[in-house]
Scaffold this motif. Structure first.
Motif, PDB file in Angstrom:
ATOM      1  N   ASP A  85     -70.730  12.059 -58.464  1.00  0.00           N
ATOM      2  CA  ASP A  85     -71.949  11.255 -58.564  1.00  0.00           C
ATOM      3  C   ASP A  85     -73.189  12.140 -58.514  1.00  0.00           C
ATOM      4  O   ASP A  85     -74.165  11.904 -59.240  1.00  0.00           O
ATOM      5  N   TYR A  86     -73.167  13.135 -57.645  1.00  0.00           N
ATOM      6  CA  TYR A  86     -74.292  14.062 -57.524  1.00  0.00           C
ATOM      7  C   TYR A  86     -74.486  14.847 -58.821  1.00  0.00           C
ATOM      8  O   TYR A  86     -75.616  15.026 -59.289  1.00  0.00           O
ATOM      9  N   TYR A  87     -73.393  15.309 -59.376  1.00  0.00           N
ATOM     10  CA  TYR A  87     -73.413  16.090 -60.625  1.00  0.00           C
ATOM     11  C   TYR A  87     -74.022  15.291 -61.775  1.00  0.00           C
ATOM     12  O   TYR A  87     -74.847  15.786 -62.534  1.00  0.00           O
ATOM     13  N   PHE A  88     -73.622  14.039 -61.904  1.00  0.00           N
ATOM     14  CA  PHE A  88     -74.142  13.183 -62.977  1.00  0.00           C
ATOM     15  C   PHE A  88     -75.489  12.552 -62.623  1.00  0.00           C
ATOM     16  O   PHE A  88     -76.151  12.004 -63.496  1.00  0.00           O
ATOM     17  N   ASN A  89     -75.864  12.585 -61.367  1.00  0.00           N
ATOM     18  CA  ASN A  89     -77.072  11.918 -60.883  1.00  0.00           C
ATOM     19  C   ASN A  89     -76.953  10.406 -61.105  1.00  0.00           C
ATOM     20  O   ASN A  89     -77.740   9.792 -61.823  1.00  0.00           O
ATOM     21  N   GLN A  90     -75.959   9.823 -60.460  1.00  0.00           N
ATOM     22  CA  GLN A  90     -75.736   8.389 -60.599  1.00  0.00           C
ATOM     23  C   GLN A  90     -76.929   7.536 -60.166  1.00  0.00           C
ATOM     24  O   GLN A  90     -77.204   6.509 -60.802  1.00  0.00           O
ATOM     25  N   PRO A  91     -77.674   7.897 -59.133  1.00  0.00           N
ATOM     26  CA  PRO A  91     -78.847   7.080 -58.803  1.00  0.00           C
ATOM     27  C   PRO A  91     -79.824   6.951 -59.969  1.00  0.00           C
ATOM     28  O   PRO A  91     -80.367   5.871 -60.219  1.00  0.00           O
ATOM     29  N   ARG A 126     -84.226  19.785 -74.247  1.00  0.00           N
ATOM     30  CA  ARG A 126     -85.581  19.266 -74.081  1.00  0.00           C
ATOM     31  C   ARG A 126     -85.956  18.338 -75.225  1.00  0.00           C
ATOM     32  O   ARG A 126     -86.565  17.297 -75.033  1.00  0.00           O
ATOM     33  N   SER A 127     -85.577  18.715 -76.422  1.00  0.00           N
ATOM     34  CA  SER A 127     -85.925  17.881 -77.565  1.00  0.00           C
ATOM     35  C   SER A 127     -85.193  16.556 -77.530  1.00  0.00           C
ATOM     36  O   SER A 127     -85.565  15.621 -78.209  1.00  0.00           O
ATOM     37  N   ARG A 128     -84.096  16.484 -76.732  1.00  0.00           N
ATOM     38  CA  ARG A 128     -83.381  15.226 -76.596  1.00  0.00           C
ATOM     39  C   ARG A 128     -83.985  14.375 -75.482  1.00  0.00           C
ATOM     40  O   ARG A 128     -84.082  13.176 -75.588  1.00  0.00           O
ATOM     41  N   SER A 153     -80.819   9.732 -70.193  1.00  0.00           N
ATOM     42  CA  SER A 153     -80.316  10.961 -69.587  1.00  0.00           C
ATOM     43  C   SER A 153     -81.199  11.371 -68.416  1.00  0.00           C
ATOM     44  O   SER A 153     -82.415  11.506 -68.573  1.00  0.00           O
ATOM     45  N   PRO A 154     -80.629  11.584 -67.237  1.00  0.00           N
ATOM     46  CA  PRO A 154     -81.438  12.038 -66.093  1.00  0.00           C
ATOM     47  C   PRO A 154     -82.033  13.417 -66.347  1.00  0.00           C
ATOM     48  O   PRO A 154     -81.479  14.242 -67.086  1.00  0.00           O
ATOM     49  N   SER A 155     -83.150  13.677 -65.738  1.00  0.00           N
ATOM     50  CA  SER A 155     -83.815  14.974 -65.910  1.00  0.00           C
ATOM     51  C   SER A 155     -83.004  16.110 -65.315  1.00  0.00           C
ATOM     52  O   SER A 155     -83.216  17.269 -65.644  1.00  0.00           O
ATOM     53  N   SER A 156     -82.057  15.781 -64.436  1.00  0.00           N
ATOM     54  CA  SER A 156     -81.225  16.824 -63.825  1.00  0.00           C
ATOM     55  C   SER A 156     -80.158  17.344 -64.771  1.00  0.00           C
ATOM     56  O   SER A 156     -79.557  18.386 -64.510  1.00  0.00           O
ATOM     57  N   TRP A 157     -79.891  16.636 -65.856  1.00  0.00           N
ATOM     58  CA  TRP A 157     -78.915  17.124 -66.831  1.00  0.00           C
ATOM     59  C   TRP A 157     -79.482  18.356 -67.527  1.00  0.00           C
ATOM     60  O   TRP A 157     -80.706  18.512 -67.648  1.00  0.00           O
ATOM     61  N   ALA A 158     -78.626  19.226 -68.003  1.00  0.00           N
ATOM     62  CA  ALA A 158     -79.065  20.442 -68.697  1.00  0.00           C
ATOM     63  C   ALA A 158     -80.057  20.059 -69.782  1.00  0.00           C
ATOM     64  O   ALA A 158     -79.769  19.239 -70.651  1.00  0.00           O
ATOM     65  N   ALA A 159     -81.250  20.643 -69.727  1.00  0.00           N
ATOM     66  CA  ALA A 159     -82.379  20.104 -70.489  1.00  0.00           C
ATOM     67  C   ALA A 159     -82.537  20.662 -71.890  1.00  0.00           C
ATOM     68  O   ALA A 159     -82.987  19.959 -72.785  1.00  0.00           O
ATOM     69  N   GLY A 160     -82.210  21.908 -72.114  1.00  0.00           N
ATOM     70  CA  GLY A 160     -82.406  22.437 -73.460  1.00  0.00           C
ATOM     71  C   GLY A 160     -82.300  23.931 -73.517  1.00  0.00           C
ATOM     72  O   GLY A 160     -82.241  24.614 -72.494  1.00  0.00           O
ATOM     73  N   GLY A 161     -82.275  24.468 -74.746  1.00  0.00           N
ATOM     74  CA  GLY A 161     -82.169  25.909 -74.919  1.00  0.00           C
ATOM     75  C   GLY A 161     -80.965  26.445 -74.183  1.00  0.00           C
ATOM     76  O   GLY A 161     -79.859  25.943 -74.324  1.00  0.00           O
TER      77      GLY A 161
END
Length: 998
Positions: free
Chosen positions: A618-624, A20-22, A633-641
């Motif tokens: 592509d889905y995993y990385f959220n290429q769109p 999250r902080s990133r 960084s897309p919001s779908s990437w692991a966000a924090g903690g």
């Protein structure tokens, strides 16, 4: 690092990398990363003091767990401020604004607190500090560079810290006064101290030791840390405190079995406000610590002043950092050199100047002519740092490998995660195997230990360790070899699951074992150990035992890896199930399904083919999202903690997912790698929160540096270095051999994606998405042609240029058809088409030999004819009859060093029918022209007149036939003998006539 028994609900589990902080800063800078941003950043002016390019505060927030203090490359001492020891902030928080003091040993960016021995705290009160107590920091007063840390405290004491390899150098500038105290706390560390001892040896020297230990929830065994400190002048007074934390002035020694303990030196700083202290440390003895201090912090019997030590530290760092000369913007240089600095902190030197060290058996040993290294975070470092050190610091890497060898000799088994001389056994899998395999591949295993080291490697990968050794190794070795997977036992169910990481993380541990085995196989192939190579490479496909095809996933995908019970049943938990129940370590099946770079061919097959593989990736990385906001960084990437404990999107900061971006290079879409990397590399700003969580002793730093240079190891042991668009305009790296690795990437964009339009290696066009490490480790030149758009690019998209899978090597099956005209004439040379070879449509290069009648093989001629290889041999057969032969073909394809030949040499039996040469017809003798009848001479009654006969002609024919039988060419000799026969007959006739006429 993980505490294997801690639930996220109870306290933070291992190596939790906040996101999250990133993400918030990433979103904030999205506007700055607009498509119109200039592609090429202007180069910064040349900087000669690279130590100032390093910002040690990077990673000290957002659970990065970095320490900002003073150390040397791989130094034994890490002299740094302490103000916390939680799992989220293991020794220092930049935001805290206060400190307890400054201790001498730290672990670089791990997930759990550890070390922190000998805390020094300055005070100006009448009663000195006798336990940890916060002192505020004057805002804006902290500074740090490579080898130096400075701060001014609220009590107006200015602190300067530096170091040699084995000595911590302190300078405290006190306000004028008579109560300027330095407290040496031996009873409190960043973990749990045990017994300790302090003794005032003479008017300026303090010596002692501390028992300390524990890391995550691993082995709580303690090891002893020795010190010898000397002051630049005698204190005004001294004293100690013990368990009751009560200061006793005048008492000069104190020893406790546990709890509070320490020593105080009080100085009169009315006239001379500076107090300097040099502290030598050792893991062997007080004498060792004293010897280290004298060797490194004195000259000609005189103590080196603080400024002298700081200058030497600056020079040492400039020597290491200076081997990397990059062209980039001023900001990018600071980021690059800071991450480079972090790659050079671990493992740490554990041997004294006299070579003595504490081995994994806690006994004293001696390294003769080399340095012993310790503290190996192998689950992390095998993926990047092992390659980085072997490639760029080969001589040091050889000592590190030798240290690993000694750890096996002295500890009885290869380690997993060792802290000093203590095996903690945290983390799952078998990380030491790929670490060793990578060093074999890069040539950093010393020759005198290579054979035994290989035996230890195979032993570790095929058997469980014996009773009585600290390292747990592969506990499930027998089951794994029989079944191809590790049985899953739940973490909270007691038994094996509660006892061993390997079993409670049976799913991820199986993925780790398969990758480790493939790394051994790849290294074995490179070493010519083809039998073992085939065995271990085949085990690299064991990850498929986890593939459950019946699981339905988000995005409409089907099938994923699941843990498997001892009975062979899948554990089909929902895709967002917490890792404590899924059987996977620090990640979900969504993350671990990609951890099969050794067998991406098989992974595509399981996912339904290449197109389905790419769709899922592509889905995993959220290429769109990456296309709509490049570099963010897309919001779908692991966000924090600990969100990656249940997430299904890409987690950019945890080790098993580090190589995910380069998966696109395995399937011919390398441009997308740069879309992912641009966003990920932007998560390393020059701020305290820079980085992606724990660096884990240099692992992510090595990842960052190599990605910035455009190269990345993606499969240990193979030598495969995947390529990507660099983030620097140019780099010249001086290897320890003196050779240069030169990289150019004009137009490299530091924030947005750049794409590779073409590459040359040593001025030769290179179309593959990877290079072999052998092409780099003795110096090379890589020139990248970059583009700001993917449109129209085809670099590395052809099938032959994809990154190969070591456990799914390309194979070919030759079909050998004997020649249609296997005939010859005895004694006559003939070029025979002995065979034709096909490969089912492909035309794979081959070599061929032919041997006749058991003779030695001779090279045959191989020519291509309409997609078919024609093998011919020119031979002469002596005699008529059937002659047996063997044609043997071998692959001539330029296969990678880690891969077996396309096919094993193949042979086919031949039979050539040799017929006798045809016999030439007899030659009639010449007829003499008519002559007058001779006058009969007087008849000599003693001479018989014998008319010519055909016997001479018959003899000539027989001779011709005989010559033919001997293999001599009959045509020439037939004419010759016919002529000779005619002459002979004519001569005989004349002689007879002369005799008849007297």
């Amino acid at each position: 690092m993980s505490s294997p028994h801690d639930s996220p609900a109870v306290r933070p589990r291992s190596r939790r990398r906040p996101r999250r902080s990133r993400l918030a800063p990433a979103m904030a800078v999205a506007a700055a990363l607009a498509i119109g941003t200039p592609v090429e950043a202007s180069a910064a002016p040349t900087v000669t003091d690279l130590s100032n390019e390093v910002n040690p505060f990077v990673g000290t927030e957002s659970e990065g767990n970095a320490y900002p203090g003073a150390t040397l490359p791989f130094g034994m001492v890490q002299l740094s401020p302490d103000n916390t020891n939680s799992y989220g902030s293991t020794s220092y928080s930049n935001d805290a604004g206060r400190v307890w003091g400054f201790s001498h040993r730290h672990v670089n960016s791990a997930g759990c607190p550890a070390a922190g021995e000998l805390l020094v705290s300055p005070s100006t009160t009448a009663t000195p500090t006798t336990s940890r107590k916060f002192t505020g920091i004057q805002p804006g007063s902290e500074s740090a560079t490579a080898g130096y840390y400075g701060v001014t405290l609220d009590n107006s004491v200015k602190v300067d810290l530096s170091a040699t390899t084995r000595v911590g150098a302190h300078r405290y500038t006190f306000p004028a006064g008579t109560t300027s105290n330095l407290s040496f706390n031996t009873g409190q560390t960043l973990r749990t101290a045990g017994a300790s001892s302090v003794s005032w040896v003479d008017g300026t020297t303090l010596e002692g030791w501390i028992d300390n230990g524990g890391f995550c929830s691993g082995n709580e065994k303690k090891s002893r840390y020795f010190f010898s400190a000397t002051f630049d002048r005698a204190p005004l007074s001294t004293g100690t405190w013990g368990n009751n934390a009560q200061f006793a002035v005048g008492r000069n020694s104190s020893e406790v079995t546990d709890g509070n303990n320490g020593f105080v030196a009080t100085f009169d700083t009315t006239a001379d406000r500076d107090v300097e202290v040099s502290v030598g440390v050792s893991y062997v003895s007080v004498e060792g610590a004293r010897g280290n201090r004298i060797a490194e912090a004195t000259a000609d019997g005189t103590r080196l002043a603080f400024d002298q030590i700081r200058a030497k530290a600056r020079d040492a760092w400039n020597a290491e950092l200076g081997r990397f000369d990059i062209t980039a913007s001023a900001e990018q240089r600071k980021i690059f050199y800071t991450q480079l600095y972090k790659t050079l902190l671990s493992p740490t030197i554990g041997s004294d100047v006299d070579g003595r060290y504490a081995g994994m058996d806690a006994k004293t040993h001696t390294a003769n002519g080399w340095n012993y290294y310790q503290t190996f975070s192998l689950w992390d470092t095998y993926r990047t740092q092992a390659t980085f050190h072997a490639l760029f610091a080969k001589n040091r890497a050889a000592d590190i490998v030798r240290s690993m060898y000694q750890a096996r000799v002295e500890g009885g088994w290869l380690p997993r995660w060792s802290l000093g001389s203590v095996e903690t056994n945290i983390m799952a899998g078998d990380p030491v195997s790929p670490w060793i395999a990578e060093n074999f591949t890069l040539g950093t295993v010393p020759a005198d230990i290579a054979d035994r080291m290989w035996d230890y490697l195979v032993e570790n990968a095929t058997t469980a360790p014996p009773a009585g050794v600290a390292s747990v190794g592969r506990q499930s070795a027998a089951f794994y070899l029989a079944k191809g997977h590790i049985p899953f036992y739940p973490e909270w169910g007691g038994g094996l699951g509660g006892q061993y990481e390997e079993y409670r993380h049976g799913g991820s541990a199986t993925m780790e074992f398969a990758a480790a085995d493939a790394s051994i196989g790849a290294a074995a192939q490179r070493l010519g150990k083809t039998g073992q190579a085939a065995e271990f490479l085949a085990r690299g496909t064991n990850w498929t035992k986890l593939w459950n095809p019946d699981v339905t996933l988000s995005g409409g995908f089907k099938g994923i890896v699941n843990a498997v019970t001892p009975e062979g049943q899948f554990v089909p938990v929902p895709e967002r199930t917490d890792v404590t129940r899924s059987g996977f370590h620090e990640g979900t099946p969504w993350h671990y399904q990609w951890m099969a770079t050794q067998d991406v061919v098989g992974l595509q097959e399981k996912m339904g083919g290449r197109e389905e593989f790419v769709k899922r990736l592509d889905y995993y990385f959220n290429q769109p999202a990456l296309q709509s906001a490049p570099g963010v960084s897309p919001s779908s990437w692991a966000a924090g903690g600990s969100t990656y404990y249940t997430s299904i999107g890409y987690n950019p900061g945890n080790e098993p997912m580090m190589m995910n971006p380069w998966l696109y290079g395995f399937v011919g879409e390398p441009a997308k790698t740069n879309d992912v990397l641009a966003a990920n590399l932007n998560r390393f700003p020059n701020t305290p929160g820079g980085g992606v969580g724990n660096d884990d002793l240099g692992t992510l730093a090595a990842w960052y540096v190599m990605a910035s240079l455009g190269i990345q190891p993606v499969m240990p042991g193979s030598g495969i270095m995947a390529l990507n668009a660099p983030k620097v305009q140019a780099a010249t790296i001086t290897l320890e051999s003196g050779e240069k690795l030169r990289i150019t990437a004009a137009g490299a964009n530091e924030k947005l994606p750049s794409y590779i339009a073409g590459v040359t290696v040593n001025d030769k066009e290179h179309t593959a998405a990877w290079v072999d490490v052998d092409d780099l480790r003795n110096g090379a030149r890589l020139d990248f042609a970059l583009s700001g758009t993917k449109a129209g690019l085809d670099w590395a998209t052809a099938r032959k240029d994809w990154i190969p899978s070591v456990s799914a090597p390309r194979k070919a099956t030759p079909v050998i058809v004997p020649g249609a005209d296997l005939t010859a004439i005895a004694g006559r040379e003939k070029t025979i088409e002995v065979a034709r070879v096909t490969f089912g449509g492909a035309v794979e290069p081959i070599t061929a030999t032919v041997s006749w009648a058991g003779g030695a093989p001779v090279a045959a001629t191989v020519t291509e004819e309409n997609g078919v290889w024609v093998i011919s041999s020119t031979s002469t057969f002596a005699a008529a009859g059937a002659v047996s032969g063997v044609v043997t073909i071998a692959s001539a394809a330029n296969t990678p060093s880690f891969a077996p030949a396309l096919f094993e040499p193949s042979s086919a039996n031949l039979t050539v029918v040799v017929t006798a040469a045809p016999v030439d017809p007899p030659v009639d003798p010449p007829v003499d022209p008519p002559v007058d009848p001779p006058v009969d001479p007087p008849v000599d009654p003693g001479v018989a007149v014998v008319p010519p006969t055909t016997g001479s002609t018959g003899t000539t024919v027989k001779a011709m036939s005989g010559l033919a039988d001997t293999g001599m060419a009959p045509t020439v000799f037939s004419v010759l003998f016919a002529a000779l026969a005619a002459i002979a007959l004519g001569s005989a006739f004349v002689i007879r006539r002369k005799r008849a006429h007297g």
